[in-house]
Design a protein around this motif. Structure first.
Motif, PDB file in Angstrom:
ATOM      1  N   LEU A   1       0.834  -1.194   0.000  1.00  0.00           N
ATOM      2  CA  LEU A   1       0.000   0.000   0.000  1.00  0.00           C
ATOM      3  C   LEU A   1       0.876   1.254   0.000  1.00  0.00           C
ATOM      4  O   LEU A   1       2.002   1.240   0.506  1.00  0.00           O
ATOM      5  CB  LEU A   1      -0.893   0.031   1.240  1.00  0.00           C
TER       6      LEU A   1
ATOM      7  N   THR B   1     -10.058  -1.868   1.588  1.00  0.00           N
ATOM      8  CA  THR B   1      -9.632  -1.332   0.291  1.00  0.00           C
ATOM      9  C   THR B   1     -10.310  -2.078  -0.851  1.00  0.00           C
ATOM     10  O   THR B   1     -10.770  -1.470  -1.827  1.00  0.00           O
ATOM     11  CB  THR B   1      -8.105  -1.413   0.165  1.00  0.00           C
TER      12      THR B   1
ATOM     13  N   GLN C   1       0.169   6.937   9.121  1.00  0.00           N
ATOM     14  CA  GLN C   1      -0.922   6.072   8.671  1.00  0.00           C
ATOM     15  C   GLN C   1      -1.952   5.851   9.784  1.00  0.00           C
ATOM     16  O   GLN C   1      -3.141   5.700   9.507  1.00  0.00           O
ATOM     17  CB  GLN C   1      -0.371   4.740   8.129  1.00  0.00           C
TER      18      GLN C   1
ATOM     19  N   VAL D   1      -2.189   8.734   2.906  1.00  0.00           N
ATOM     20  CA  VAL D   1      -2.027   7.278   2.948  1.00  0.00           C
ATOM     21  C   VAL D   1      -3.280   6.632   3.531  1.00  0.00           C
ATOM     22  O   VAL D   1      -3.276   5.472   3.913  1.00  0.00           O
ATOM     23  CB  VAL D   1      -0.785   6.869   3.779  1.00  0.00           C
TER      24      VAL D   1
ATOM     25  N   GLN E   1      -6.304   4.585  -0.806  1.00  0.00           N
ATOM     26  CA  GLN E   1      -5.839   3.229  -1.114  1.00  0.00           C
ATOM     27  C   GLN E   1      -6.692   2.559  -2.187  1.00  0.00           C
ATOM     28  O   GLN E   1      -6.167   1.772  -2.994  1.00  0.00           O
ATOM     29  CB  GLN E   1      -5.791   2.373   0.155  1.00  0.00           C
TER      30      GLN E   1
END
Length: 279
Positions: A59, A104, A193, A72, A77
Motif C-alpha cells: 500500500l 480497500t 498512517q 495514505v 488506497q
C-alpha cells in the motif's frame, strides 16, 4: 529469513507503488492491511502461485512503496488499487484482502466500480466504529509520537504488533514487520498512517454491502483481539450469500499464525470447486 523484495513499480501521481507478480494461471490480487506489508502475505502468495498468477503490492505509505508525507488513508488506497488494476490490465480478477486491505477491496468494488470474480476478506476492518484508544491518542498527538527516540519508537511498534497475534510472533518475523517502520522515514510513516485512519471511510461503503453480488468468503481468526469475531458474523449477514469460516488458534494476524488453514479455505473457493456453507 529470505529477503522480501518487490521488483516492479507503478507510478501513482508521482509516488512509487512497489509490486510483484508470481506464478501462472488465473489472476489473483492480494492486498495487505496495517501495519503490515505484502511480506505478511508471503505464505498465501507462495501457496497460490502454484496454480494462479498472484499480484501483490505494498500500500502507498507502507513497506517498500512511497512513504513520503502525503495521503495514505483508506480514502486513497482504493484509488491506488484501481490504478494498479489498470496497470496490470486486469478486468475481473479474484481478490483477497486482509485488515485494511479488505476495506480497500470493498471500497474499490463499491466506489470505483471495479469488478472482482470472487472476493476473500480476512479479518477486514469493515464495520464502524473502529479504532483503538492507541489510534485515537496518535491522531491527537501525531507530532509528539513521531518525535520519540528511536529505541522507544521501536519498542512501541513491537508491542503494538504483538497484540495482533494470539501466540508470540517469532523474532525473525517480528523484525521483518518492524523494519519498514524504522529510520526517520519509517517512523514518521508509522504514525502518519495511524493518524489518517478514520472510520468515516468505512461509513462511506457500509450501507452498500447489500449490493455486492459476487461470491464472498469471510475468514476470521477466532482469537482476534483487534476486531472481535462478532464483526465477522455481522458482516456475513450484511453481504448477501456470503459465508464465514472461523480459523482456530489465531488472532488478527491469522495470515502469519495459520496461513495453511487459510489456504485450505481459499483455494477451493477461488477455484469454484465448492460453495462454502455459513459458519
Amino acid at each position: 529469513m529470505t529477503e522480501w523484495t518487490l521488483p516492479d513499480v507503478c507510478d501513482f501521481h508521482g509516488r512509487a507503488v512497489r509490486y510483484g507478480v508470481r506464478g501462472d494461471g488465473p489472476p489473483v490480487v492480494v492486498v495487505h492491511g496495517t501495519p503490515w506489508s505484502s511480506f505478511n502475505l508471503r505464505h498465501i502468495i507462495n501457496a497460490l502461485s502454484r496454480d494462479f498468477t498472484v499480484y501483490y503490492y505494498d500500500l502507498i505509505g507502507y513497506g517498500q512503496s512511497d512513504r513520503s508525507p502525503g495521503d495514505v488513508s483508506l480514502g486513497v488506497q482504493n484509488q491506488v488499487l484501481d490504478r494498479l488494476l489498470d496497470h496490470w490490465r486486469l478486468d475481473s480478477p479474484l481478490i483477497i484482502g486482509h485488515d485494511f486491505g479488505g476495506t480497500t477491496v470493498l471500497r474499490t468494488h463499491l466506489i470505483d466500480g471495479r469488478d472482482f470474480d470472487r472476493i476473500v476478506l480476512i479479518d477486514p476492518v469493515a464495520l464502524s466504529p473502529w479504532g483503538s484508544s492507541f489510534f485515537q491518542h496518535v491522531r491527537a498527538h501525531e507530532a509528539a509520537f513521531a518525535g520519540v527516540p528511536d529505541y522507544i519508537h521501536e519498542a512501541i511498534v513491537r508491542a503494538y504488533v504483538n497484540t495482533a497475534a494470539f501466540k508470540p510472533i517469532d523474532e525473525a518475523t517480528l523484525d521483518s514487520i518492524v523494519l519498514p517502520w524504522t529510520g526517520p522515514d519509517g517512523k514518521a510513516a508509522f504514525y502518519r498512517q495511524i493518524a489518517q485512519a478514520h472510520s468515516g471511510y468505512t461509513d462511506e461503503v457500509q450501507a452498500l454491502y447489500a449490493r455486492i453480488s459476487r461470491p464472498v468468503l469471510i475468514l476470521w481468526g477466532r482469537e482476534d483481539a483487534w476486531i472481535p469475531m462478532e464483526h465477522g458474523e455481522t458482516l456475513r449477514d450484511m453481504i448477501p450469500g456470503s459465508s464465514l469460516h472461523v480459523i482456530p488458534d489465531a488472532g488478527h494476524l491469522v495470515i502469519e499464525e495459520q496461513p495453511d488453514q487459510l489456504v485450505k479455505k481459499i483455494r477451493p473457493f477461488i477455484q469454484n470447486k465448492t460453495i462454502p456453507s455459513k459458519a
